[in-house]
Write a protein that holds these residues in place. Structure first.
Motif, mmCIF file in Angstrom:
data_model
loop_
_atom_site.group_PDB
_atom_site.id
_atom_site.type_symbol
_atom_site.label_atom_id
_atom_site.label_comp_id
_atom_site.label_asym_id
_atom_site.label_seq_id
_atom_site.Cartn_x
_atom_site.Cartn_y
_atom_site.Cartn_z
ATOM 1 N N ARG A 142 0.387 12.774 -3.509
ATOM 2 C CA ARG A 142 0.449 13.963 -2.664
ATOM 3 C C ARG A 142 -0.067 13.687 -1.238
ATOM 4 O O ARG A 142 0.179 14.485 -0.321
ATOM 5 C CB ARG A 142 -0.327 15.116 -3.286
ATOM 6 C CG ARG A 142 -1.801 14.852 -3.562
ATOM 7 C CD ARG A 142 -2.447 16.006 -4.317
ATOM 8 N NE ARG A 142 -2.222 17.273 -3.656
ATOM 9 C CZ ARG A 142 -2.920 17.706 -2.611
ATOM 10 N NH1 ARG A 142 -3.883 16.952 -2.117
ATOM 11 N NH2 ARG A 142 -2.663 18.886 -2.071
ATOM 12 N N LEU A 143 -0.762 12.576 -1.018
ATOM 13 C CA LEU A 143 -1.249 12.244 0.314
ATOM 14 C C LEU A 143 -0.486 11.062 0.928
ATOM 15 O O LEU A 143 -0.991 10.399 1.839
ATOM 16 C CB LEU A 143 -2.752 11.925 0.270
ATOM 17 C CG LEU A 143 -3.679 13.087 -0.098
ATOM 18 C CD1 LEU A 143 -5.138 12.626 -0.095
ATOM 19 C CD2 LEU A 143 -3.499 14.261 0.862
ATOM 20 N N LEU A 165 0.828 -1.204 0.000
ATOM 21 C CA LEU A 165 0.000 0.000 0.000
ATOM 22 C C LEU A 165 0.861 1.252 0.000
ATOM 23 O O LEU A 165 0.629 2.180 -0.803
ATOM 24 C CB LEU A 165 -0.918 -0.012 1.231
ATOM 25 C CG LEU A 165 -1.750 1.259 1.456
ATOM 26 C CD1 LEU A 165 -2.713 1.495 0.299
ATOM 27 C CD2 LEU A 165 -2.519 1.175 2.780
ATOM 28 N N LEU A 166 1.858 1.293 0.877
ATOM 29 C CA LEU A 166 2.703 2.485 0.960
ATOM 30 C C LEU A 166 3.550 2.661 -0.298
ATOM 31 O O LEU A 166 3.849 3.795 -0.697
ATOM 32 C CB LEU A 166 3.597 2.412 2.205
ATOM 33 C CG LEU A 166 2.856 2.465 3.552
ATOM 34 C CD1 LEU A 166 3.843 2.448 4.712
ATOM 35 C CD2 LEU A 166 1.974 3.704 3.633
ATOM 36 N N GLU A 167 3.900 1.560 -0.916
ATOM 37 C CA GLU A 167 4.670 1.662 -2.167
ATOM 38 C C GLU A 167 3.813 2.294 -3.258
ATOM 39 O O GLU A 167 4.290 3.113 -4.049
ATOM 40 C CB GLU A 167 5.150 0.275 -2.600
ATOM 41 C CG GLU A 167 6.078 0.289 -3.808
ATOM 42 C CD GLU A 167 7.335 1.094 -3.562
ATOM 43 O OE1 GLU A 167 7.817 1.724 -4.545
ATOM 44 O OE2 GLU A 167 7.834 1.125 -2.418
ATOM 45 N N GLN A 168 2.541 1.914 -3.307
ATOM 46 C CA GLN A 168 1.639 2.522 -4.288
ATOM 47 C C GLN A 168 1.369 3.987 -3.954
ATOM 48 O O GLN A 168 1.174 4.809 -4.850
ATOM 49 C CB GLN A 168 0.310 1.752 -4.326
ATOM 50 C CG GLN A 168 0.400 0.390 -4.969
ATOM 51 C CD GLN A 168 0.810 0.464 -6.431
ATOM 52 O OE1 GLN A 168 0.460 1.391 -7.157
ATOM 53 N NE2 GLN A 168 1.581 -0.525 -6.866
ATOM 54 N N GLN A 219 8.555 16.212 4.245
ATOM 55 C CA GLN A 219 8.516 16.217 2.780
ATOM 56 C C GLN A 219 7.154 16.708 2.291
ATOM 57 O O GLN A 219 7.054 17.444 1.307
ATOM 58 C CB GLN A 219 8.793 14.811 2.242
ATOM 59 C CG GLN A 219 8.884 14.728 0.735
ATOM 60 C CD GLN A 219 9.998 15.601 0.174
ATOM 61 O OE1 GLN A 219 11.151 15.516 0.598
ATOM 62 N NE2 GLN A 219 9.657 16.466 -0.780
ATOM 63 N N HIS A 220 6.116 16.307 3.001
ATOM 64 C CA HIS A 220 4.769 16.752 2.637
ATOM 65 C C HIS A 220 4.656 18.262 2.790
ATOM 66 O O HIS A 220 4.023 18.931 1.952
ATOM 67 C CB HIS A 220 3.735 16.052 3.533
ATOM 68 C CG HIS A 220 2.322 16.466 3.269
ATOM 69 N ND1 HIS A 220 1.594 16.013 2.182
ATOM 70 C CD2 HIS A 220 1.493 17.327 3.933
ATOM 71 C CE1 HIS A 220 0.387 16.555 2.195
ATOM 72 N NE2 HIS A 220 0.305 17.365 3.244
ATOM 73 N N THR A 253 -6.599 19.914 -0.319
ATOM 74 C CA THR A 253 -6.654 19.663 -1.760
ATOM 75 C C THR A 253 -5.561 20.493 -2.437
ATOM 76 O O THR A 253 -4.933 21.350 -1.804
ATOM 77 C CB THR A 253 -8.016 20.070 -2.336
ATOM 78 O OG1 THR A 253 -8.156 21.502 -2.227
ATOM 79 C CG2 THR A 253 -9.160 19.394 -1.581
ATOM 80 N N SER A 254 -5.355 20.270 -3.705
ATOM 81 C CA SER A 254 -4.327 21.035 -4.427
ATOM 82 C C SER A 254 -4.686 22.507 -4.529
ATOM 83 O O SER A 254 -3.836 23.339 -4.839
ATOM 84 C CB SER A 254 -4.138 20.453 -5.831
ATOM 85 O OG SER A 254 -5.373 20.439 -6.534
ATOM 86 N N ALA A 255 -5.951 22.837 -4.232
ATOM 87 C CA ALA A 255 -6.381 24.244 -4.250
ATOM 88 C C ALA A 255 -6.318 24.874 -2.864
ATOM 89 O O ALA A 255 -6.616 26.061 -2.709
ATOM 90 C CB ALA A 255 -7.801 24.345 -4.802
ATOM 91 N N GLY A 256 -5.957 24.064 -1.846
ATOM 92 C CA GLY A 256 -5.829 24.610 -0.498
ATOM 93 C C GLY A 256 -7.083 24.517 0.339
ATOM 94 O O GLY A 256 -7.174 25.173 1.380
#
Length: 377
Positions: A187-188, A179-182, A259-260, A285-288
């Motif tokens: 971004r999450l 799961l973590l590899e995928q 990193q996030h 989200t990518s829009a904040g």
């Protein structure tokens, strides 16, 4: 006039006592009946006394539905969290009112409540949902009993539907890595790392703020959770004090969060004036804007599919964290603190299938500790 009563004898011989009053700005009237004038007057006077105490007026003809709606809005709302109030309202609308709403409050019997619960389960409703319906009704009738509106709480006198508790099935180590590899590169990614390592609830993950992350001391504070109330996002206090907790961050989790943070700052710079991140949330989200739980689940199920893992609930990640903490030797009270359970019995009940293995390991250690040394030949 307001709070004044009138008494008349009806053509059928019954006596009727009526009062008028104002409730939440609405003019209302209630009638009370008796075979004698005295009986009708006593009922009316009791209602007037209740009005003076600020209690709702209930007559003989008040139905279960009328009482439940009054209780939910005038009594329970003040003590319920917004999300819980919505769930209670849904229970009333979908289950309680259609089945027993027409029955007079003072005439409701245990048999009628039992019949309703049986019908709900027979219609396909899960036992756990039927149990929740019963809990809401029991709480509402408990208030009516306390106020003397009913002689007894009939909801306490029935057998609740029994549902087999599903054992918490954690992901295997191979599945966790898959799961973590995928998720790596998504971004999450840090959210899923947090979920499988510290077992935060979905609302706690989505409501996590940067001010709650202490990189200097390697700590994470769980203080609020993100919920959707009335179609709008809101940061709400946890249900219990135990849910407010401080957790130690493993190094790999802290690194994923750093990193996030860097990626989020880059996204913000790229969005410029279109960035709408007013919440200081770790996961946006990518829009904040706050992340809708449905969108998170869509991402999660997509990662499971790519990793070749069966479609399991998001809550499985929380079970996974707890199960592996226990398997690695953490005592159950520590796991209780990590999960934020209010009682250790909740933790033990959820992981009873794991605890026996831990007890066996403890017994083996006790054997090694106290076995007398063999005599030397």
């Amino acid at each position: 006039g307001n709070n004044e009563g009138s008494i008349t004898q009806l053509p059928n011989g019954l006596w009727q006592a009526r009062i008028s009053y104002v409730e939440r700005g609405v003019h209302k009237r209630k009638a009370f009946y008796g075979k004698t004038r005295k009986e009708a007057v006593e009922k009316m006077q009791q209602a007037l006394a209740e009005l003076q105490k600020g209690m709702p007026v209930i007559s003989e003809r008040t139905t279960v539905g009328e009482y439940l709606q009054m209780w939910l809005e005038d009594i329970a709302r003040a003590t319920l969290r917004p999300r819980s109030h919505e769930k209670y309202a849904q229970v009333l609308r979908l289950y309680l009112l259609p089945h027993i709403g027409h029955i007079r409050l003072t005439k409701l019997t245990p048999a009628q409540v039992q019949k309703m619960l049986n019908q709900l389960v027979a219609s396909g409703l899960s036992p756990s949902t039927a149990q929740y319906c019963h809990a809401v009704l029991r709480r509402a009738l408990g208030q009516a009993e306390k106020w003397g509106m009913v002689a007894r709480n009939v909801a306490k006198m029935v057998d609740t539907p029994k549902g087999e508790r599903k054992k918490a099935q954690p992901l295997t180590l191979e599945q966790i890595h898959a799961l973590l590899e995928q998720a790596r590169g998504h971004r999450l990614y840090a959210l899923f790392v947090l979920a499988v390592s510290l077992g935060l609830r979905q609302g706690e993950l989505l409501g996590l703020r940067w001010q709650d992350v202490d990189f200097e001391h390697g700590l994470l504070h769980v203080r609020v959770q993100l919920q959707r109330v009335g179609g709008r996002f809101a940061l709400l206090e946890p249900k219990s004090e135990s849910s407010r907790r401080t957790l130690q961050l493993p190094d790999f989790v802290a690194e994923a969060l750093r990193q996030h943070r860097a990626n989020q700052l880059l996204e913000r710079a790229q969005m410029g004036a279109e960035w709408r991140g007013e919440w200081d949330l770790v996961f946006l989200t990518s829009a904040g804007t706050p992340i809708n739980s449905r969108n998170l689940l869509r991402t999660y199920y997509g990662l499971l599919r790519k990793a070749g893992i069966p479609r399991v609930p998001f809550h499985t990640l929380r079970h996974t964290a707890a199960s592996w903490l226990l398997a690695m030797g953490c005592d159950i009270r520590t796991v209780q603190a990590v999960l934020g359970h209010s009682q250790i019995g909740i933790t033990a009940d959820l992981y009873t299938h794991i605890v026996p293995a831990l007890l066996k390991d403890a017994a083996q250690k006790m054997e090694q500790l106290f076995r007398p040394p063999e005599k030397l030949a």
